[in-house]
Design an enzyme around this catalytic site. Structure first.
Site, short mmCIF file in Angstrom:
data_model
loop_
_atom_site.label_atom_id
_atom_site.label_comp_id
_atom_site.label_asym_id
_atom_site.label_seq_id
_atom_site.Cartn_x
_atom_site.Cartn_y
_atom_site.Cartn_z
N ASP A 180 -17.84 14.13 -24.33
CA ASP A 180 -17.91 13.80 -25.76
C ASP A 180 -18.19 15.05 -26.56
O ASP A 180 -19.17 15.77 -26.28
CB ASP A 180 -19.03 12.77 -25.98
CG ASP A 180 -19.31 12.52 -27.45
OD1 ASP A 180 -18.37 12.64 -28.26
OD2 ASP A 180 -20.46 12.21 -27.78
N HIS A 212 -17.58 9.41 -25.89
CA HIS A 212 -18.62 9.20 -26.90
C HIS A 212 -19.34 7.87 -26.73
O HIS A 212 -20.55 7.77 -26.94
CB HIS A 212 -18.00 9.29 -28.30
CG HIS A 212 -18.99 9.15 -29.41
ND1 HIS A 212 -20.11 9.96 -29.51
CD2 HIS A 212 -19.04 8.30 -30.47
CE1 HIS A 212 -20.80 9.60 -30.58
NE2 HIS A 212 -20.18 8.60 -31.18
N SER A 216 -24.08 6.04 -30.29
CA SER A 216 -23.58 6.75 -31.47
C SER A 216 -24.59 6.70 -32.63
O SER A 216 -25.75 7.07 -32.45
CB SER A 216 -22.22 6.20 -31.88
OG SER A 216 -21.63 6.99 -32.87
#
Length: 456
Positions: free
Chosen positions: A380, A433, A175
């Protein structure tokens, strides 16, 4: 004689643990002694060491004297590295899905990356997890300062743990770490070239669904179209009137504005982190427990009771138990309000984003010959795989292993391709994600193959 030997062994054991760190052998909620070596502690960085960064260190369960060491940085910014330890790649996971009023249960994870590597889970930047500052001014931090803090932390950690200085070293995360990790790797590399002691044995880095440039949200619309969330007609109209830029929409461009509003409405009920999972809100800044009315509504919603968000909340309940904090040797009085897995406020009050594109760092690190693994959970929508593939293509390196499936247990785990700059790209089929969280077994095999320099 027995007592003398006992005291000598005790002395050596104490001496082997660096100052401001402790060995954790038992954790509340876990049945019996921990089946792995866990050390926690603080290291001071910055001006007068006013910033105290908290870490969890888990030794490899294989051969810690020779196995790689991994620095794990959870994204956010402001998400605790415990999220990586208990939800993604570490040796623990919660043994229940919903909070039942008692201390949550922890169990061993069979797919921990500590089976083949030692992992240093670092709470950063300051005000993340149990990391704190001694002065109010030290809580103010830019992303570049945070990177300097991580590098300073590493140098001090290796001084305190000199037995690991020759182990192969990698930096990993997901991320928002896509912005900071390339900078940190560059700082380590610069330090090596300048001869700064200790000389870290840096080999490379890995990133999952990494934020790399801040225009990546433009790829959410082609992603939504490819996944059947919006119609062909709307997609074509968005392309025609917005020209692919959905961040700087001209308010006078009424057709673009209307199309974008329609897009947002269509995906408003979608879980951006994993589009197949239920949308149940967030656990960010969640604590203390909900009011009775909220609890009743949650009880009525059986889907969300068993959701990933409900599991996230277990960490908040567990971490805010004083027995847990004592077991982890957290310094009393250093937590602002309560522990939360991810702090929404860190991005607005104390943390300042100053870098919005890490691509130049990837270029520099490629020139230096460092290995890299970039992977995408393909479900994601926060950082769609198309945006990651786009910036990798922009680097314009030759393909040496073309697009192909990689397998786990005779099934497709995802797809991969490799480039002449020692970069490997992989998708994780069905991953969200934070891909290892959704597909632990597949991610385990993917990373183990890569770090041992085997083809995926």
């Amino acid at each position: 004689m027995f007592h003398l030997l006992f005291l000598v062994n005790l002395f050596l054991h104490v001496q082997s643990v660096p100052q401001n760190s402790s060995i954790v052998e038992f954790l509340p909620g876990f049945d019996g002694p921990l089946p792995f070596y866990l050390q926690t502690g603080y290291i001071g960085v910055g001006k007068s060491e006013e910033v105290q960064l908290f870490y969890y260190f888990v030794k490899s369960e294989s051969d810690p004297k020779k196995d790689p060491i991994l620095l794990w940085l959870t994204g956010g910014p402001g998400c605790s590295s415990f999220s990586g330890l208990a939800y993604e790649i570490g040796p623990l996971e919660f043994g229940q899905k919903a909070y039942n009023g008692s201390l949550p249960i922890l169990v061993s994870s069979p797919h921990s990356w500590t089976k083949f590597a030692s992992i240093l889970f670092l709470e950063q930047p300051v005000n993340t997890g149990f990391s704190h500052a001694i002065t109010s001014e030290a809580y103010k931090c830019t992303d570049l300062q945070a990177c300097d803090h991580v590098y300073e932390f590493l140098r001090k950690w290796f001084v305190n743990h000199s037995e690991f200085i020759s182990n192969p070293f990698y930096v990993s995360g997901d991320s928002y770490s896509g912005i900071t990790i390339p900078i940190i790797v560059q700082l380590i590399s610069n330090g090596i070239e300048a001869g700064k002691e200790p000389l870290i044995n840096l080999k490379g880095y890995s990133l999952g669904n990494p934020i790399t440039f801040f225009e990546e949200s433009n790829y959410q619309i082609p992603y939504s179209h490819s996944m059947g969330l919006i119609s062909n007609e709307l997609y074509e109209s968005l392309n025609e009137f917005c020209k692919g830029d959905y961040i700087n929409i001209d308010p006078t461009n009424k057709q673009c504005v209307e199309n974008f509003k329609m897009f947002k409405n269509l995906v408003s009920g979608i879980n951006n982190g994993q589009i197949l999972e239920p949308e149940c809100g967030t656990d960010i800044e969640f604590y203390p427990p909900q009011s009775s009315n909220e609890r009743r509504s949650l009880e009525e919603d059986l889907i969300c009771q068993e959701s990933r968000i409900a599991t996230y909340k277990l960490a908040t309940y567990w971490m805010n138990d004083l027995r847990v904090q004592e077991s982890l040797h957290v310094t009393k009085g250093t937590i602002r309000r309560t522990w939360t897995r991810c702090k929404r406020t860190i991005g607005y009050t104390s943390y300042k984003v100053t870098l919005k594109n890490s691509i130049p760092y990837h270029v520099n690190l490629s020139i230096k010959g460092y290995r890299s693994l970039i992977y995408s959970g393909d479900h994601d929508m926060v950082v769609p795989f198309q945006s990651t593939q786009a910036w990798i293509k922009y680097l314009n390196y030759s393909i040496i292993d073309d697009w192909r499936p990689w397998m786990v247990n005779g099934q497709v785990g995802g797809y991969t391709m490799s480039y002449s700059n020692h970069m490997t790209y992989a998708t994780i089929k069905g991953g969200g994600h934070t891909a290892p969280e959704y597909k632990r077994e597949e991610s385990f095999h993917m990373f183990k193959r890569w770090i041992t320099q085997q083809p995926l």
